[in-house]
Design a protein around this motif. Structure first.
Motif, PDB file in Angstrom:
ATOM      1  N   MET A  11       0.839  -1.191   0.000  1.00  0.00           N
ATOM      2  CA  MET A  11       0.000   0.000   0.000  1.00  0.00           C
ATOM      3  C   MET A  11       0.873   1.239   0.000  1.00  0.00           C
ATOM      4  SD  MET A  11      -1.305   0.057   3.957  1.00  0.00           S
ATOM      5  CE  MET A  11      -1.911   1.720   3.888  1.00  0.00           C
ATOM      6  N   VAL A  12       0.253   2.380  -0.114  1.00  0.00           N
ATOM      7  CA  VAL A  12       0.963   3.651  -0.086  1.00  0.00           C
ATOM      8  C   VAL A  12       0.627   4.364   1.218  1.00  0.00           C
ATOM      9  CG1 VAL A  12       1.227   5.899  -1.208  1.00  0.00           C
ATOM     10  CG2 VAL A  12       0.976   3.839  -2.587  1.00  0.00           C
ATOM     11  N   ASP A  13       1.670   4.830   1.901  1.00  0.00           N
ATOM     12  CA  ASP A  13       1.480   5.595   3.135  1.00  0.00           C
ATOM     13  C   ASP A  13       0.698   6.856   2.786  1.00  0.00           C
ATOM     14  OD1 ASP A  13       1.822   7.442   5.258  1.00  0.00           O
ATOM     15  OD2 ASP A  13       3.700   6.506   5.852  1.00  0.00           O
ATOM     16  N   GLU A  40      11.324  -0.686  -5.822  1.00  0.00           N
ATOM     17  CA  GLU A  40      11.152  -1.953  -5.113  1.00  0.00           C
ATOM     18  C   GLU A  40       9.668  -2.310  -5.029  1.00  0.00           C
ATOM     19  OE1 GLU A  40      12.985   0.604  -4.041  1.00  0.00           O
ATOM     20  OE2 GLU A  40      15.017  -0.190  -4.054  1.00  0.00           O
ATOM     21  N   ALA A  41       8.845  -1.302  -4.719  1.00  0.00           N
ATOM     22  CA  ALA A  41       7.396  -1.536  -4.630  1.00  0.00           C
ATOM     23  C   ALA A  41       6.842  -1.999  -5.975  1.00  0.00           C
ATOM     24  CB  ALA A  41       6.688  -0.272  -4.162  1.00  0.00           C
ATOM     25  N   ASN A  42       7.300  -1.398  -7.050  1.00  0.00           N
ATOM     26  CA  ASN A  42       6.845  -1.786  -8.379  1.00  0.00           C
ATOM     27  C   ASN A  42       7.221  -3.235  -8.676  1.00  0.00           C
ATOM     28  OD1 ASN A  42       5.680  -1.391 -10.939  1.00  0.00           O
ATOM     29  ND2 ASN A  42       7.679  -0.965 -11.814  1.00  0.00           N
ATOM     30  N   ILE A  48       3.562  -9.938  -7.153  1.00  0.00           N
ATOM     31  CA  ILE A  48       2.296 -10.286  -6.505  1.00  0.00           C
ATOM     32  C   ILE A  48       1.201 -10.522  -7.543  1.00  0.00           C
ATOM     33  CG2 ILE A  48       0.410  -9.364  -5.082  1.00  0.00           C
ATOM     34  CD1 ILE A  48       2.554  -8.023  -3.323  1.00  0.00           C
ATOM     35  N   GLU A  49       1.153  -9.667  -8.554  1.00  0.00           N
ATOM     36  CA  GLU A  49       0.124  -9.766  -9.600  1.00  0.00           C
ATOM     37  C   GLU A  49       0.486 -10.767 -10.694  1.00  0.00           C
ATOM     38  OE1 GLU A  49      -2.823  -8.245  -9.538  1.00  0.00           O
ATOM     39  OE2 GLU A  49      -2.320  -7.390  -7.589  1.00  0.00           O
ATOM     40  N   ASN A  50       1.688 -11.382 -10.569  1.00  0.00           N
ATOM     41  CA  ASN A  50       2.156 -12.363 -11.546  1.00  0.00           C
ATOM     42  C   ASN A  50       2.209 -11.778 -12.961  1.00  0.00           C
ATOM     43  OD1 ASN A  50       3.250 -14.861 -12.100  1.00  0.00           O
ATOM     44  ND2 ASN A  50       1.270 -15.791 -12.557  1.00  0.00           N
ATOM     45  N   ILE A  51       2.733 -10.558 -13.056  1.00  0.00           N
ATOM     46  CA  ILE A  51       2.846  -9.866 -14.337  1.00  0.00           C
ATOM     47  C   ILE A  51       4.268 -10.038 -14.865  1.00  0.00           C
ATOM     48  CG2 ILE A  51       2.811  -7.600 -15.469  1.00  0.00           C
ATOM     49  CD1 ILE A  51       0.682  -6.773 -13.385  1.00  0.00           C
ATOM     50  N   SER A  52       4.370 -10.464 -16.113  1.00  0.00           N
ATOM     51  CA  SER A  52       5.677 -10.631 -16.745  1.00  0.00           C
ATOM     52  C   SER A  52       6.158  -9.310 -17.315  1.00  0.00           C
ATOM     53  CB  SER A  52       5.599 -11.654 -17.879  1.00  0.00           C
ATOM     54  OG  SER A  52       5.198 -12.894 -17.379  1.00  0.00           O
ATOM     55  N   THR A  53       7.469  -9.121 -17.273  1.00  0.00           N
ATOM     56  CA  THR A  53       8.075  -7.925 -17.860  1.00  0.00           C
ATOM     57  C   THR A  53       8.805  -8.331 -19.140  1.00  0.00           C
ATOM     58  OG1 THR A  53      10.037  -8.227 -16.478  1.00  0.00           O
ATOM     59  CG2 THR A  53       8.331  -6.764 -15.635  1.00  0.00           C
ATOM     60  N   PRO A  54       9.036  -7.375 -20.046  1.00  0.00           N
ATOM     61  CA  PRO A  54       9.682  -7.720 -21.315  1.00  0.00           C
ATOM     62  C   PRO A  54      11.105  -8.260 -21.140  1.00  0.00           C
ATOM     63  CG  PRO A  54       9.010  -5.394 -21.291  1.00  0.00           C
ATOM     64  CD  PRO A  54       8.630  -5.984 -19.986  1.00  0.00           C
ATOM     65  N   ARG A  55      11.746  -7.863 -20.065  1.00  0.00           N
ATOM     66  CA  ARG A  55      13.092  -8.387 -19.801  1.00  0.00           C
ATOM     67  C   ARG A  55      13.179  -8.715 -18.311  1.00  0.00           C
ATOM     68  NH1 ARG A  55      16.630  -4.723 -17.544  1.00  0.00           N
ATOM     69  NH2 ARG A  55      15.909  -2.598 -17.405  1.00  0.00           N
ATOM     70  N   PRO A  56      14.095  -9.597 -17.933  1.00  0.00           N
ATOM     71  CA  PRO A  56      14.209  -9.975 -16.522  1.00  0.00           C
ATOM     72  C   PRO A  56      14.604  -8.787 -15.644  1.00  0.00           C
ATOM     73  CG  PRO A  56      15.446 -11.483 -17.927  1.00  0.00           C
ATOM     74  CD  PRO A  56      15.015 -10.336 -18.783  1.00  0.00           C
ATOM     75  N   MET A  57      14.079  -8.798 -14.440  1.00  0.00           N
ATOM     76  CA  MET A  57      14.428  -7.759 -13.469  1.00  0.00           C
ATOM     77  C   MET A  57      15.466  -8.329 -12.507  1.00  0.00           C
ATOM     78  SD  MET A  57      10.867  -5.695 -13.143  1.00  0.00           S
ATOM     79  CE  MET A  57      11.555  -4.602 -12.025  1.00  0.00           C
TER      80      MET A  57
END
Length: 136
Positions: A11-13, A40-42, A48-57
């Motif tokens: 969450m956001v403070d 880090e939050a992103n 958490i949302e199991n979203i893939s990114t175009p390249r590894p983080m």
């Protein structure tokens, strides 16, 4: 005394607009908020949302290294809090042994190892046309 916790949410403070990871114990009696940076939050939210990114983080690289070593994370222990920064140890099971890895090893940037004059000379020698070629 160690208390096992899991991620309850992100969450956001509302006061500072800084992201917070909320950890909760198994019984739901204890909660530990950890303020984190936006990047880090992103990364946590994507996981958490199991979203893939175009390249590894970065966390993907760490996970791949642990998997390729045939190791597994046993636990992460928050062992200190200094100046609003949590310090932790990551415990890995590797070849039947437990290995503790410092998750926040300090880096020594002391000036006695650096040559400020050399850095100053390098900065003065930069060609203004070369500046701005690289984007972040």
């Amino acid at each position: 005394m160690q208390i096992e916790m899991t991620i309850k949410g992100l969450m956001v403070d509302p006061v500072t607009n800084v992201p917070i990871v909320i950890l909760r114990d198994k019984d739901g009696q204890k909660v530990l908020p950890i303020w984190v940076g936006i990047f880090e939050a992103n990364a946590i939210a994507l996981q958490i949302e199991n979203i893939s990114t175009p390249r590894p983080m970065t966390h993907d690289l760490l996970r791949n290294i642990i998997q390729d070593l045939k190791a597994s994370v046993q636990k992460i222990v928050v062992c200190d809090l200094q100046e609003n920064t949590f310090y932790a140890l990551i415990y890995l099971s590797l070849n039947g042994d437990t290995v503790a890895i410092d998750a926040a090893k300090p880096v020594d940037f002391s000036t006695d190892k650096a040559d400020p004059d050399r850095l100053h000379r390098w900065l003065e020698s930069l060609d203004p046309d070369d500046l701005g070629k690289y984007k972040m």
